[in-house]
Design a protein around this motif. Structure first.
Motif, PDB file in Angstrom:
ATOM      1  N   GLN A 259       0.835  -1.210   0.000  1.00 54.87           N
ATOM      2  CA  GLN A 259       0.000   0.000   0.000  1.00 54.87           C
ATOM      3  C   GLN A 259       0.866   1.256   0.000  1.00 54.87           C
ATOM      4  O   GLN A 259       0.581   2.226  -0.706  1.00 54.87           O
ATOM      5  CB  GLN A 259      -0.914   0.003   1.227  1.00 54.87           C
ATOM      6  N   LYS A 260       1.931   1.217   0.772  1.00 48.58           N
ATOM      7  CA  LYS A 260       2.821   2.378   0.871  1.00 48.58           C
ATOM      8  C   LYS A 260       3.489   2.683  -0.469  1.00 48.58           C
ATOM      9  O   LYS A 260       3.603   3.842  -0.879  1.00 48.58           O
ATOM     10  CB  LYS A 260       3.878   2.132   1.946  1.00 48.58           C
ATOM     11  N   ILE A 261       3.919   1.636  -1.164  1.00 42.84           N
ATOM     12  CA  ILE A 261       4.563   1.823  -2.462  1.00 42.84           C
ATOM     13  C   ILE A 261       3.554   2.336  -3.489  1.00 42.84           C
ATOM     14  O   ILE A 261       3.826   3.283  -4.236  1.00 42.84           O
ATOM     15  CB  ILE A 261       5.201   0.504  -2.944  1.00 42.84           C
ATOM     16  N   LEU A 262       2.376   1.722  -3.554  1.00 43.57           N
ATOM     17  CA  LEU A 262       1.390   2.114  -4.556  1.00 43.57           C
ATOM     18  C   LEU A 262       0.862   3.525  -4.320  1.00 43.57           C
ATOM     19  O   LEU A 262       0.719   4.310  -5.267  1.00 43.57           O
ATOM     20  CB  LEU A 262       0.241   1.106  -4.581  1.00 43.57           C
ATOM     21  N   THR A 263       0.568   3.868  -3.074  1.00 44.46           N
ATOM     22  CA  THR A 263       0.061   5.215  -2.806  1.00 44.46           C
ATOM     23  C   THR A 263       1.139   6.274  -3.001  1.00 44.46           C
ATOM     24  O   THR A 263       0.823   7.459  -3.133  1.00 44.46           O
ATOM     25  CB  THR A 263      -0.530   5.313  -1.382  1.00 44.46           C
ATOM     26  N   TYR A 264       2.400   5.853  -3.037  1.00 46.44           N
ATOM     27  CA  TYR A 264       3.499   6.778  -3.369  1.00 46.44           C
ATOM     28  C   TYR A 264       3.434   7.194  -4.839  1.00 46.44           C
ATOM     29  O   TYR A 264       4.072   8.166  -5.242  1.00 46.44           O
ATOM     30  CB  TYR A 264       4.837   6.109  -3.054  1.00 46.44           C
ATOM     31  N   HIS A 265       2.651   6.471  -5.633  1.00 48.14           N
ATOM     32  CA  HIS A 265       2.467   6.794  -7.051  1.00 48.14           C
ATOM     33  C   HIS A 265       1.210   7.630  -7.302  1.00 48.14           C
ATOM     34  O   HIS A 265       0.863   7.890  -8.452  1.00 48.14           O
ATOM     35  CB  HIS A 265       2.378   5.505  -7.879  1.00 48.14           C
ATOM     36  N   VAL A 266       0.522   8.030  -6.216  1.00 51.75           N
ATOM     37  CA  VAL A 266      -0.761   8.734  -6.352  1.00 51.75           C
ATOM     38  C   VAL A 266      -0.682  10.119  -5.707  1.00 51.75           C
ATOM     39  O   VAL A 266      -0.233  10.259  -4.562  1.00 51.75           O
ATOM     40  CB  VAL A 266      -1.909   7.933  -5.692  1.00 51.75           C
ATOM     41  N   VAL A 267      -1.123  11.115  -6.463  1.00 54.76           N
ATOM     42  CA  VAL A 267      -1.198  12.490  -5.970  1.00 54.76           C
ATOM     43  C   VAL A 267      -2.664  12.921  -6.012  1.00 54.76           C
ATOM     44  O   VAL A 267      -3.370  12.630  -6.978  1.00 54.76           O
ATOM     45  CB  VAL A 267      -0.334  13.433  -6.838  1.00 54.76           C
ATOM     46  N   SER A 268      -3.123  13.590  -4.993  1.00 53.03           N
ATOM     47  CA  SER A 268      -4.511  14.072  -4.978  1.00 53.03           C
ATOM     48  C   SER A 268      -4.701  15.163  -6.032  1.00 53.03           C
ATOM     49  O   SER A 268      -3.816  15.995  -6.251  1.00 53.03           O
ATOM     50  CB  SER A 268      -4.861  14.639  -3.600  1.00 53.03           C
ATOM     51  N   ALA A 289       6.039  16.993  -5.493  1.00 52.17           N
ATOM     52  CA  ALA A 289       4.666  16.482  -5.454  1.00 52.17           C
ATOM     53  C   ALA A 289       4.442  15.660  -4.192  1.00 52.17           C
ATOM     54  O   ALA A 289       5.152  14.688  -3.937  1.00 52.17           O
ATOM     55  CB  ALA A 289       4.399  15.624  -6.688  1.00 52.17           C
ATOM     56  N   LYS A 290       3.456  16.054  -3.401  1.00 48.32           N
ATOM     57  CA  LYS A 290       3.133  15.307  -2.192  1.00 48.32           C
ATOM     58  C   LYS A 290       2.177  14.181  -2.534  1.00 48.32           C
ATOM     59  O   LYS A 290       1.115  14.395  -3.097  1.00 48.32           O
ATOM     60  CB  LYS A 290       2.504  16.217  -1.136  1.00 48.32           C
ATOM     61  N   THR A 291       2.548  12.964  -2.188  1.00 49.41           N
ATOM     62  CA  THR A 291       1.759  11.793  -2.545  1.00 49.41           C
ATOM     63  C   THR A 291       0.756  11.443  -1.458  1.00 49.41           C
ATOM     64  O   THR A 291       0.833  11.933  -0.324  1.00 49.41           O
ATOM     65  CB  THR A 291       2.676  10.571  -2.775  1.00 49.41           C
ATOM     66  N   VAL A 292      -0.170  10.573  -1.814  1.00 51.86           N
ATOM     67  CA  VAL A 292      -1.154  10.082  -0.853  1.00 51.86           C
ATOM     68  C   VAL A 292      -0.470   9.293   0.260  1.00 51.86           C
ATOM     69  O   VAL A 292      -0.976   9.206   1.385  1.00 51.86           O
ATOM     70  CB  VAL A 292      -2.210   9.218  -1.583  1.00 51.86           C
TER      71      VAL A 292
END
Length: 513
Positions: A259-268, A289-292
Motif C-alpha cells: 500500500q505504501k509503495i502504490l500510494t506513493y504513485h498517487v497524488v490528490s 509532489a506530495k503523494t497520498v
C-alpha cells in the motif's frame, strides 16, 4: 549508435514475415500516398491522411515505413470514431494516431525480422509520433503490440514505393496517451467513462499494476470519487524490480508495504501534463509532489522530457500522459518508484521492508556505496566523472541492489578521440543511456555469473537498468560481455562489494543499440 543492427543472414528469415497469401510488390515510381490511393482497401486511410494534412508530408522524400490499416481495420473501431477523427477540431489527435503508424527509414520485411531476432524476440520501433510500439514473432507470424496493449497482425508486406514501404495491418494502432472514448464524449455513441482502475484493467500493459492494486485492497479507493493523479508503472517497470520482489509484495503479510509503495504513485487532484509542466516551471525547475502516501517525489524537465526522482534518488521517465478517467488521470512511467523509507532488499530477506535505524546501520556496516568505491579508485576516475556529468552519483550512492560492469580509464580511452568529452559536456541523455547499459538491477557475484553462463550453454542474457539486453559468455577461461554491436568486453576485476551492490571491472565500454 544505430538503433537497429541488421544481419544479411536475416534475409533467410523473410518467409517468416510474408503471409502465404501475399507477395512483395514494387511500385517504385509511386509515393506511399499514391500507392494507398490506388488501393481500394486503403480508402479510409487515405481520407484520414488528407484530413490530418499529412498527404504532402508522406509524399515527401522520406523514406518512411508505414504500417497501414485496411478499411476493415478502421471499421472495427468504436462506432462513430472515424467520423469524429476526421473533423477539423480533432486534427491533432488524428495526426498523432496516423504518425504512430509511421517509422522513419525503409524497413523491409527482412529488416523487421532481423530486428526482432537481434532484440531477443522483440523489436521496439520508435514512431514519428514520438512513442514506441513492440514488434514480435508469434508462431512464425509478425504481430505488433501498441501502446494500449492491443495486438495487431501484419497481413501483407513490402509494398515498395519511391519514398518508402508499406506493410499492411488488420487493426488501427493507438498510442498509450490517446483515448478514443474522450473523443466520443458528448455524442450518442460515447461509451461510459471509466475510472482509473477501469482504464488500467483494460490495458494489458498494466496487468501487474492491477494485480498489485487488488492485493493492496486499493481497487475500491481508486475507483472512488477522487480525483487522483496516478503515475502508473508498466509491466516492464515491475519486471525490472529485483527477482521475486513482486511475488513477495503481493503476499498478505506485506500488504501495508505494498500500500505504501502504490500510494506513493498517487497524488490528490487531477493534474494533467500541462499542469505538471507549469508546476515545474513555477518551481524554478522542480515540482515537489506530495503523494497520498505522505512523502514527496520531485518532478523536473530534462531536455524537454519529464522525469521523476523518487525517495531513493532513482530517476523515472514519464512515457505517456493524460489517460483521463472519470475520477482522475493516469501518466505512464517506466519504473516503480520507492519512498525513502522502503527497502526492497529487506523484504526479500524475509524481514520487514521498512528500513529501521538498525537496518540502516547494517547497510553502513557493509561499506561504501558503488559511487564512493568508484570515486576512491583512480582506475575509475573517468567513470566517476561520467557519473557526475550524467547526474547519477546520487543514484549509485543511495540504497539499492546493482551489479555494475565498470569500465576502467583504459576502457574509456579506447573510444574515438573526443567521445568522452562530447558525452560529458553536451550529450547527457546519451551518456545516461550508456552508463545504465552497464548496470544490472540485481546483485550478481562472479561465481553466480559463471554458473549462470554454464547453465545456459555458455550464453547468459541479462536485462540492464536501461532495459536492454547484454550477453555474458566465457572465452578462453575469461568472462566477456557482448553488446548488440558485437563488441566484447573482458571482465578484468571481480566482486568489489559495496553497500548497494557489486562492481566488476571491464576493459571495454559496451554500447547499446
Amino acid at each position: 549508435m544505430k538503433r537497429f543492427i541488421f544481419s544479411l543472414l536475416a534475409l533467410a528469415s523473410f518467409a517468416l514475415f510474408m503471409p502465404a497469401t501475399s507477395a512483395a510488390q514494387s511500385m517504385g515510381n509511386k509515393t506511399i500516398v499514391e500507392i494507398a490511393a490506388g488501393n481500394d482497401d486503403f480508402s479510409t486511410l487515405v481520407t484520414a491522411i488528407k484530413a490530418a494534412g499529412l498527404a504532402e508530408t508522406l509524399s515527401g522524400e522520406g523514406p518512411f515505413t508505414v504500417f497501414a490499416p485496411t478499411n476493415a481495420a478502421f471499421a472495427a473501431l468504436p462506432e462513430g470514431l472515424v467520423s469524429e477523427l476526421v473533423k477539423p477540431e480533432n486534427k491533432a489527435t488524428l495526426q498523432k494516431i496516423l504518425t504512430y503508424h509511421v517509422v522513419s527509414g525503409n524497413l523491409k520485411a527482412a529488416d523487421v525480422v532481423a530486428g526482432i531476432k537481434s532484440g531477443n524476440g522483440t523489436l521496439k520501433a520508435s514512431t514519428v509520433a514520438g512513442s514506441d510500439f513492440n514488434v514480435m514473432l508469434d508462431m512464425g507470424k509478425v504481430k505488433i503490440k501498441d501502446g494500449k496493449g492491443n495486438v495487431t497482425n501484419v497481413t501483407a508486406t513490402d509494398l515498395s514505393g519511391s519514398n518508402g514501404v508499406i506493410h499492411v495491418i488488420d487493426q488501427v494502432m493507438l498510442p498509450a496517451d490517446v483515448d478514443p472514448g474522450m473523443l466520443l464524449k458528448g455524442t450518442a455513441k460515447a461509451p461510459a467513462m471509466q475510472t482509473i482502475v477501469g482504464i488500467a484493467a483494460g490495458n494489458e500493459n498494466f496487468s501487474t499494476l492491477v494485480t498489485a492494486i487488488k492485493a493492496a485492497g486499493l481497487a475500491e479507493t481508486l475507483s472512488g470519487k477522487g480525483p487522483f493523479t496516478v503515475f502508473a508503472p508498466t509491466n516492464e517497470a515491475f519486471a525490472a524490480l529485483p527477482e521475486g520482489l513482486v511475488a513477495a509484495l503481493v503476499k498478505p503479510e506485506n500488504k501495508a508495504t505494498l500500500q505504501k509503495i502504490l500510494t506513493y504513485h498517487v497524488v490528490s487532484g487531477n493534474l494533467k501534463a500541462a499542469d505538471v509542466v507549469a508546476g515545474i516551471k513555477s518551481g524554478n525547475g522542480t515540482l515537489s509532489a506530495k503523494t497520498v502516501a505522505g512523502s514527496n517525489f520531485n518532478v523536473m524537465l530534462d531536455m524537454g522530457k519529464v522525469k521523476i526522482k523518487d525517495g531513493k534518488g532513482n530517476v523515472t521517465n514519464v512515457t505517456a500522459t493524460d489517460l483521463s478517467g472519470s475520477n482522475g488521470v493516469i501518466h505512464v512511467i517506466d519504473r516503480v518508484m520507492l519512498p525513502a523509507d522502503v527497502d526492497p532488499g529487506m523484504l526479500l530477506k524475509g524481514t520487514a521492508m521498512t528500513m529501521t535505524k538498525k537496518g540502516a546501520d547494517r547497510a553502513a556496516d557493509m561499506g561504501p556505496s558503488i559511487a564512493a568505491i568508484a570515486s576512491g579508485n583512480e582506475n575509475f576516475s573517468t567513470l566517476t566523472a561520467a557519473l557526475g556529468a550524467a547526474g547519477l552519483v546520487e543514484t549509485f550512492d543511495a540504497a539499492g541492489e546493482y551489479t555494475v560492469f565498470a569500465p576502467t580509464n583504459d576502457a574509456f580511452n579506447k573510444l574515438p578521440d573526443g567521445t568522452v568529452e562530447t558525452l560529458t559536456t553536451t550529450a547527457k541523455d546519451q551518456l545516461q543511456a550508456i552508463l545504465a547499459y552497464h548496470v544490472i538491477p540485481a546483485v550478481i557475484s562472479s561465481g553466480d555469473l559463471v554458473a549462470a553462463i554454464k547453465a545456459n550453454k555458455n550464453y547468459y542474457l541479462m536485462q540492464t537498468l536501461g532495459k536492454q539486453t547484454i550477453v555474458a559468455t566465457i572465452k578462453d577461461g575469461k568472462v566477456q560481455i557482448i553488446d548488440p554491436n558485437g563488441n566484447r568486453s573482458t571482465v578484468i576485476m571481480t566482486d568489489v562489494k559495496a553497500s548497494n551492490g557489486v562492481i566488476h571491472g571491464i576493459d571495454t565500454v559496451i554500447l547499446p543499440r
